[in-house]
Design an enzyme around this catalytic site. Sequence first.
Site, PDB file in Angstrom:
ATOM      1  N   ARG A  73       0.847  -1.189   0.000  1.00 49.89           N
ATOM      2  CA  ARG A  73       0.000   0.000   0.000  1.00 49.89           C
ATOM      3  C   ARG A  73       0.882   1.239   0.000  1.00 49.89           C
ATOM      4  O   ARG A  73       1.946   1.252   0.617  1.00 49.89           O
ATOM      5  CB  ARG A  73      -0.875   0.029   1.260  1.00 49.89           C
ATOM      6  CG  ARG A  73      -2.097  -0.834   1.175  1.00 49.89           C
ATOM      7  CD  ARG A  73      -3.020  -0.633   2.357  1.00 49.89           C
ATOM      8  NE  ARG A  73      -2.429  -1.077   3.594  1.00 49.89           N
ATOM      9  CZ  ARG A  73      -1.931  -0.288   4.533  1.00 49.89           C
ATOM     10  NH1 ARG A  73      -1.958   1.024   4.387  1.00 49.89           N
ATOM     11  NH2 ARG A  73      -1.414  -0.785   5.639  1.00 49.89           N
ATOM     12  N   TYR A 201      -1.657  -3.576  -6.649  1.00 45.40           N
ATOM     13  CA  TYR A 201      -1.493  -4.185  -5.326  1.00 45.40           C
ATOM     14  C   TYR A 201      -2.809  -4.176  -4.538  1.00 45.40           C
ATOM     15  O   TYR A 201      -3.534  -3.157  -4.535  1.00 45.40           O
ATOM     16  CB  TYR A 201      -0.400  -3.436  -4.528  1.00 45.40           C
ATOM     17  CG  TYR A 201      -0.357  -3.936  -3.115  1.00 45.40           C
ATOM     18  CD1 TYR A 201       0.266  -5.150  -2.829  1.00 45.40           C
ATOM     19  CD2 TYR A 201      -1.014  -3.269  -2.092  1.00 45.40           C
ATOM     20  CE1 TYR A 201       0.248  -5.658  -1.545  1.00 45.40           C
ATOM     21  CE2 TYR A 201      -1.032  -3.770  -0.803  1.00 45.40           C
ATOM     22  CZ  TYR A 201      -0.398  -4.965  -0.539  1.00 45.40           C
ATOM     23  OH  TYR A 201      -0.427  -5.478   0.725  1.00 45.40           O
ATOM     24  N   LYS A 210      -9.687  -1.992   1.686  1.00 39.81           N
ATOM     25  CA  LYS A 210      -9.355  -0.827   2.519  1.00 39.81           C
ATOM     26  C   LYS A 210     -10.106   0.421   2.046  1.00 39.81           C
ATOM     27  O   LYS A 210     -10.561   1.223   2.863  1.00 39.81           O
ATOM     28  CB  LYS A 210      -7.856  -0.561   2.472  1.00 39.81           C
ATOM     29  CG  LYS A 210      -6.989  -1.746   2.848  1.00 39.81           C
ATOM     30  CD  LYS A 210      -7.206  -2.177   4.251  1.00 39.81           C
ATOM     31  CE  LYS A 210      -6.185  -3.220   4.671  1.00 39.81           C
ATOM     32  NZ  LYS A 210      -6.441  -3.703   6.021  1.00 39.81           N
ATOM     33  N   HIS A 230     -10.729  -1.860  11.558  1.00 44.05           N
ATOM     34  CA  HIS A 230      -9.645  -2.733  11.103  1.00 44.05           C
ATOM     35  C   HIS A 230      -9.456  -3.847  12.137  1.00 44.05           C
ATOM     36  O   HIS A 230      -8.540  -3.802  12.951  1.00 44.05           O
ATOM     37  CB  HIS A 230      -8.378  -1.869  10.977  1.00 44.05           C
ATOM     38  CG  HIS A 230      -7.242  -2.517  10.277  1.00 44.05           C
ATOM     39  ND1 HIS A 230      -5.940  -2.124  10.480  1.00 44.05           N
ATOM     40  CD2 HIS A 230      -7.184  -3.519   9.368  1.00 44.05           C
ATOM     41  CE1 HIS A 230      -5.139  -2.859   9.720  1.00 44.05           C
ATOM     42  NE2 HIS A 230      -5.866  -3.707   9.049  1.00 44.05           N
ATOM     43  N   SER A 252      -1.516  -3.446  10.861  1.00 47.46           N
ATOM     44  CA  SER A 252      -1.044  -4.340   9.801  1.00 47.46           C
ATOM     45  C   SER A 252       0.213  -5.063  10.278  1.00 47.46           C
ATOM     46  O   SER A 252       1.052  -4.474  10.961  1.00 47.46           O
ATOM     47  CB  SER A 252      -0.688  -3.544   8.548  1.00 47.46           C
ATOM     48  OG  SER A 252      -1.751  -2.693   8.206  1.00 47.46           O
ATOM     49  N   CYS A 254       0.679  -7.392  12.484  1.00 47.89           N
ATOM     50  CA  CYS A 254       0.799  -7.735  13.905  1.00 47.89           C
ATOM     51  C   CYS A 254       0.147  -9.080  14.200  1.00 47.89           C
ATOM     52  O   CYS A 254      -0.082  -9.421  15.367  1.00 47.89           O
ATOM     53  CB  CYS A 254       0.164  -6.662  14.782  1.00 47.89           C
ATOM     54  SG  CYS A 254       1.218  -5.244  15.061  1.00 47.89           S
ATOM     55  N   ASP A 277      -9.557  -9.158   9.044  1.00 40.98           N
ATOM     56  CA  ASP A 277      -9.049  -7.826   8.705  1.00 40.98           C
ATOM     57  C   ASP A 277     -10.047  -6.685   8.954  1.00 40.98           C
ATOM     58  O   ASP A 277      -9.645  -5.615   9.372  1.00 40.98           O
ATOM     59  CB  ASP A 277      -8.625  -7.808   7.231  1.00 40.98           C
ATOM     60  CG  ASP A 277      -7.734  -6.632   6.881  1.00 40.98           C
ATOM     61  OD1 ASP A 277      -6.896  -6.259   7.710  1.00 40.98           O
ATOM     62  OD2 ASP A 277      -7.885  -6.073   5.780  1.00 40.98           O
ATOM     63  N   ARG A 374       1.940 -12.232  -0.635  1.00 37.65           N
ATOM     64  CA  ARG A 374       0.590 -12.499  -0.123  1.00 37.65           C
ATOM     65  C   ARG A 374      -0.027 -13.752  -0.718  1.00 37.65           C
ATOM     66  O   ARG A 374       0.347 -14.188  -1.808  1.00 37.65           O
ATOM     67  CB  ARG A 374      -0.318 -11.322  -0.497  1.00 37.65           C
ATOM     68  CG  ARG A 374       0.106  -9.982   0.069  1.00 37.65           C
ATOM     69  CD  ARG A 374      -0.439  -9.782   1.446  1.00 37.65           C
ATOM     70  NE  ARG A 374      -0.021  -8.537   2.059  1.00 37.65           N
ATOM     71  CZ  ARG A 374      -0.737  -7.909   2.979  1.00 37.65           C
ATOM     72  NH1 ARG A 374      -1.892  -8.361   3.380  1.00 37.65           N
ATOM     73  NH2 ARG A 374      -0.282  -6.815   3.532  1.00 37.65           N
TER      74      ARG A 374
HETATM   75  C1  OXD Z   1      -3.066  -4.258   5.695  1.00 37.17           C
HETATM   76  C2  OXD Z   1      -3.677  -5.411   5.020  1.00 37.17           C
HETATM   77  O1  OXD Z   1      -2.124  -3.657   5.159  1.00 37.17           O
HETATM   78  O2  OXD Z   1      -4.599  -5.990   5.594  1.00 37.17           O
HETATM   79  O3  OXD Z   1      -3.523  -3.919   6.790  1.00 37.17           O
HETATM   80  O4  OXD Z   1      -3.274  -5.750   3.895  1.00 37.17           O
HETATM   81 MN    MN Z   2      -5.252  -4.965   7.340  1.00 33.64          MN
END
Ligand code: OXD
Ligand code: MN
Length: 589
Positions: A73, A201, A210, A230, A252, A254, A277, A374
Amino acid sequence: MATPLEKWVEEQAALTKPKKIHWCDGSEEEARKIIEIGIKEEKIEGTPVFKELNQNRWSSSYYHKSHPTDVARTEHLTFISHPDKDVVGPNNNWMHPDEAKQKMKKLFDGSMKGKTMYVLPYMMGHPDSPYAKACVQITDISYVAVSMRIMTRMGKKVIEKIGNSDNFVKGLHSVGDFSPERRFIIHYPEENLVHSIGSGYGGNALLGKKCFSLRIASWLGFKEGWLAEHMALIGVETPDNKIYYIAAAFPSACGKTNFSMLQSALPGYKVWTIGDDIAWLNIGPDGRLWALNPETGFFGVAPGTSMKTNPNMMRTLKNKNFYPILFTNTAINIDTNEPWWEGLDGEIPENLMDWQGKKWEKGSSAKAAHPNSRFTVSIYNCPTLSKEYDNPRGVPISAIIFGGKRTKLLPLVVEAFDWEQGVFSGARSGSETTAAAAHSVGVIRRDPMAMLPFCGYNMGDYFAHWLSIGKKLKNPPKIFTANWFRTDENGKFLWPGFGDNIRVLKWIIDRVENKAKAKQTPIGLIPEYDSFDLSGLNFTKENWEKLFSINREEWLQEAKEIEKFFCQFGDHLPEKIKAQLNKLINDFK
Ligand code: OXD
Ligand code: MN
């Protein structure tokens, strides 16, 4: 007469000038055809968009290598475009809609020449849910078209649902020329519209994720009285077969995905997955907080995923239920044509192609898989999927957890005294940046409710909105903070994490049930040693003390940092949040 949807699509086609337009029906047959096009026709810098992987070992799986500059991102190229800068707040990049529209018009002009325009009608949330939203995304790359089939409920029915109305969320996406100079992700909250160009992406290009389900939806929630967060969403089943639903916000990278399908280390406890998410939280007719996951898939970080860290995700990735499964920017085992990443079980293969398509030298310090590589896989592949996942109402929430990565300061788990202090503990949350940002390891980035990159409006107003939701709830969930990452003086993690995090969930549930004892501290309530299940763990009392120690000097320093962060919101910062900060400081003095 053309419907508003048809008219909108025609206008976008007139601007972007594709060779042809394909309205997607979301079927598996169609996805197979689009993947075929990605293998045989569409290319990024000469490389086909898709490559088939070893179908015997990784059924329905395909590989995608993105443009080398397009692997994450891009927050600095992400804007909220509202006429009033103050509404957008210091937490977002701002651009006036007139300027944004003009800029984007130039960039989109002819951007799909010679390409197919895919029109993707999709729902975020179950179509029968009063909380679901109908959306349409336009894109010019097969990878996004197929990813959206995995991540959303896509299909013709959505077009029927939209009918003659203009009430749908619009997303226009083109990969353009992939140039970072011409890459922009622009949200127009007042128009339910997103423009994204120059990136394929996930977080930039799958506009239901998002862009809509967090940035635009958080704004809708602010206006309509709900929350777009989130958060991972789980059901925890206790030995007496009661299920408690918990929503957990972690920034993100974690471990939300691992957490959402945690394999319990405690006998009799089981975690059911609802989301990893995003959660939409609504006040139900009964005055309780209800949550749903608007997505239908996982777009998870591959490195570090293994039978040890997340066995249920490994099973999800090997499940044949839902076509297809995508791997993006991982390495590939040249001999077996299987995806590979750092941390995967087993030996490092002899012959690997790295994420840039080059032969990887064994022992090289460079990563073979991109650290942000990913997988994209359907939630219906997940063996621990909750029976309530498809319930249009969502699930009632008993507890909310705010987490982050803090090697110092923050105890393993702390319960807030009440909703207001809980909102403050979410608002003051921060997380340490990871090794990926070479010069800033250990630097704390404030990330309130893990929403800093995703809150589509002024965060001061967002805190006020959280406070107002609490007022409207009859029986608000308890709020906790959690930190799996505290280290000892030698930098060793104090807490084993992963499956043992169920012990924290057990304590949280015991608190919800008024069964466990807690000790009062200036930052909230922490477990009494004998109220927390450490059975079967070799965990010393000395470690426990370290894990729960609260250091006055460190907290006073932390309070200064929090104050600095809060300052930028000026008079948008609620008085109640300021009062909570002052109380924290006074209680430590
Ligand atoms: C993030 C994702 O960046 O979920 O939080 O991809
Ligand atoms: Mn996320």
